[in-house]
Design a protein around this motif. Structure first.
Motif, short mmCIF file in Angstrom:
data_model
loop_
_atom_site.label_atom_id
_atom_site.label_comp_id
_atom_site.label_asym_id
_atom_site.label_seq_id
_atom_site.Cartn_x
_atom_site.Cartn_y
_atom_site.Cartn_z
N TYR A 1 0.86 -1.18 0.00
CA TYR A 1 0.00 0.00 0.00
C TYR A 1 0.89 1.23 0.00
O TYR A 1 1.73 1.40 0.90
CB TYR A 1 -0.90 0.03 1.23
CG TYR A 1 -1.91 -1.09 1.28
CD1 TYR A 1 -3.05 -1.04 0.48
CD2 TYR A 1 -1.73 -2.18 2.12
CE1 TYR A 1 -3.98 -2.07 0.53
CE2 TYR A 1 -2.65 -3.21 2.18
CZ TYR A 1 -3.78 -3.15 1.37
OH TYR A 1 -4.69 -4.16 1.41
N THR B 1 -1.26 -0.68 -4.32
CA THR B 1 -2.49 0.09 -4.20
C THR B 1 -2.13 1.45 -3.65
O THR B 1 -1.45 1.54 -2.62
CB THR B 1 -3.51 -0.59 -3.27
OG1 THR B 1 -3.85 -1.88 -3.79
CG2 THR B 1 -4.77 0.25 -3.16
N THR C 1 -6.43 2.54 -6.90
CA THR C 1 -6.39 3.69 -6.00
C THR C 1 -7.57 3.65 -5.03
O THR C 1 -8.66 3.19 -5.39
CB THR C 1 -6.43 5.02 -6.77
OG1 THR C 1 -7.64 5.09 -7.50
CG2 THR C 1 -5.25 5.14 -7.71
N LYS C 2 -7.35 4.14 -3.84
CA LYS C 2 -8.39 4.27 -2.83
C LYS C 2 -8.23 5.62 -2.14
O LYS C 2 -7.12 6.16 -2.05
CB LYS C 2 -8.30 3.16 -1.78
CG LYS C 2 -8.50 1.76 -2.35
CD LYS C 2 -9.91 1.57 -2.89
CE LYS C 2 -10.09 0.18 -3.50
NZ LYS C 2 -11.43 -0.01 -4.07
N ALA D 1 -8.60 1.06 1.47
CA ALA D 1 -7.77 0.14 0.70
C ALA D 1 -7.65 -1.20 1.40
O ALA D 1 -7.79 -2.27 0.78
CB ALA D 1 -6.39 0.74 0.47
N SER E 1 -3.21 4.78 -1.82
CA SER E 1 -4.26 5.31 -0.94
C SER E 1 -3.93 6.75 -0.56
O SER E 1 -2.80 7.21 -0.77
CB SER E 1 -4.40 4.46 0.32
OG SER E 1 -3.21 4.53 1.10
N THR F 1 -8.62 6.38 1.04
CA THR F 1 -7.92 6.30 2.32
C THR F 1 -7.26 4.93 2.46
O THR F 1 -7.64 3.96 1.77
CB THR F 1 -8.86 6.51 3.53
OG1 THR F 1 -9.79 5.41 3.58
CG2 THR F 1 -9.61 7.82 3.41
N LEU F 2 -6.32 4.84 3.37
CA LEU F 2 -5.66 3.56 3.64
C LEU F 2 -6.65 2.57 4.22
O LEU F 2 -6.62 1.38 3.88
CB LEU F 2 -4.48 3.78 4.59
CG LEU F 2 -3.69 2.53 5.01
CD1 LEU F 2 -3.09 1.85 3.79
CD2 LEU F 2 -2.61 2.90 6.02
N ASP G 1 0.74 4.94 0.56
CA ASP G 1 -0.15 5.98 1.08
C ASP G 1 0.45 7.36 0.84
O ASP G 1 1.54 7.66 1.34
CB ASP G 1 -0.40 5.78 2.58
CG ASP G 1 -1.45 6.74 3.11
OD1 ASP G 1 -2.64 6.54 2.79
OD2 ASP G 1 -1.09 7.69 3.82
#
Length: 225
Positions: free
Chosen positions: A155, A187, A211-212, A218, A189, A214-215, A157
């Motif tokens: 991830y 990903t 993509t997200k 995700a 975030s 927020t963590l 971030d």
């Protein structure tokens, strides 16, 4: 004790041992933490003490000492202290540079930490400004850490990144592509609304990247899978 040897040793012998002492005190922790102008001021104060002692000695044995000898002694003391100050400052500077480089390396490593979350899953929290030099270090450090920790999903971030411009986005894309080559899925975030707007205005496309916002989102998304 070292300075006094200048009166009884040859110049080469004196400076060979004297440079070892200068190097030692230049790297001493207390001297490193002391402002350099305080240390130079102390050298000058001690030099004055030496000149005073020589004059006192001459006054006591003036019938046995010529003015020429006194001048030679005074010149020798001044020269030794000049060399001492120069070499101390030079060594102090080199030692400080080495410490600074070591601190920079530590800061660079801490600025892109790959933090394990669970087996084969980790997070890379990015914070602050990202310039070209830092982006290169992030890329190198992340690939190394992911390989060492056997990460298969990372991830990234970016909620703490101040500005996402073309260069930053390009570096992130490069990182994701490089991670794919070593078998790591990514990903992103922390894509805040202002970042999304900036990316849109710059014509940057995250279309092929997971993509997200927020963590937490995700991670929740992955757990549902």
């Amino acid at each position: 004790l070292y300075i006094a040897d200048v009166f009884i040793k040859s110049e080469k012998e004196f400076f060979d041992s004297f440079e070892t002492w200068i190097l030692k005190i230049a790297e001493d922790g207390e001297h490193v933490r002391t402002p350099i102008h305080y240390i130079i001021r102390e050298f000058f104060r001690v030099r004055k003490q030496y000149l005073t002692y020589v004059n006192q000695f001459v006054e006591e044995y003036e019938q046995d000492i010529t003015q020429e000898e006194l001048d030679d002694w005074n010149e020798l003391i001044v020269r030794v202290f000049d060399i001492t100050v120069y070499k101390f400052v030079e060594e102090h500077h080199q030692h400080s540079k080495r410490l600074l480089e070591a601190h920079k390396e530590l800061i660079n490593e801490l600025s892109s930490p790959v933090i394990p979350l669970s087996d084969h899953i980790a997070i890379l929290p990015l914070v602050g400004d990202i310039d070209t030099a830092r982006a290169r270090r992030i890329l190198e450090n992340t690939l190394t850490r992911c390989a060492e920790q056997q990460v298969n999903h990372l991830y990234i971030d970016i909620s703490g990144v101040v500005i996402v411009d073309t260069m930053v986005a390009h570096q992130i894309f490069q990182l994701i592509d490089a991670l794919k080559l070593i078998g790591v899925e990514s990903t992103i975030s922390g894509v805040r609304p202002e970042i999304a707007i900036t990316a849109s205005h710059l014509g940057l496309s995250f279309e092929n990247i997971s993509t997200k916002s927020t963590l937490a989102n995700a991670m929740a998304s992955r757990m549902r899978k």
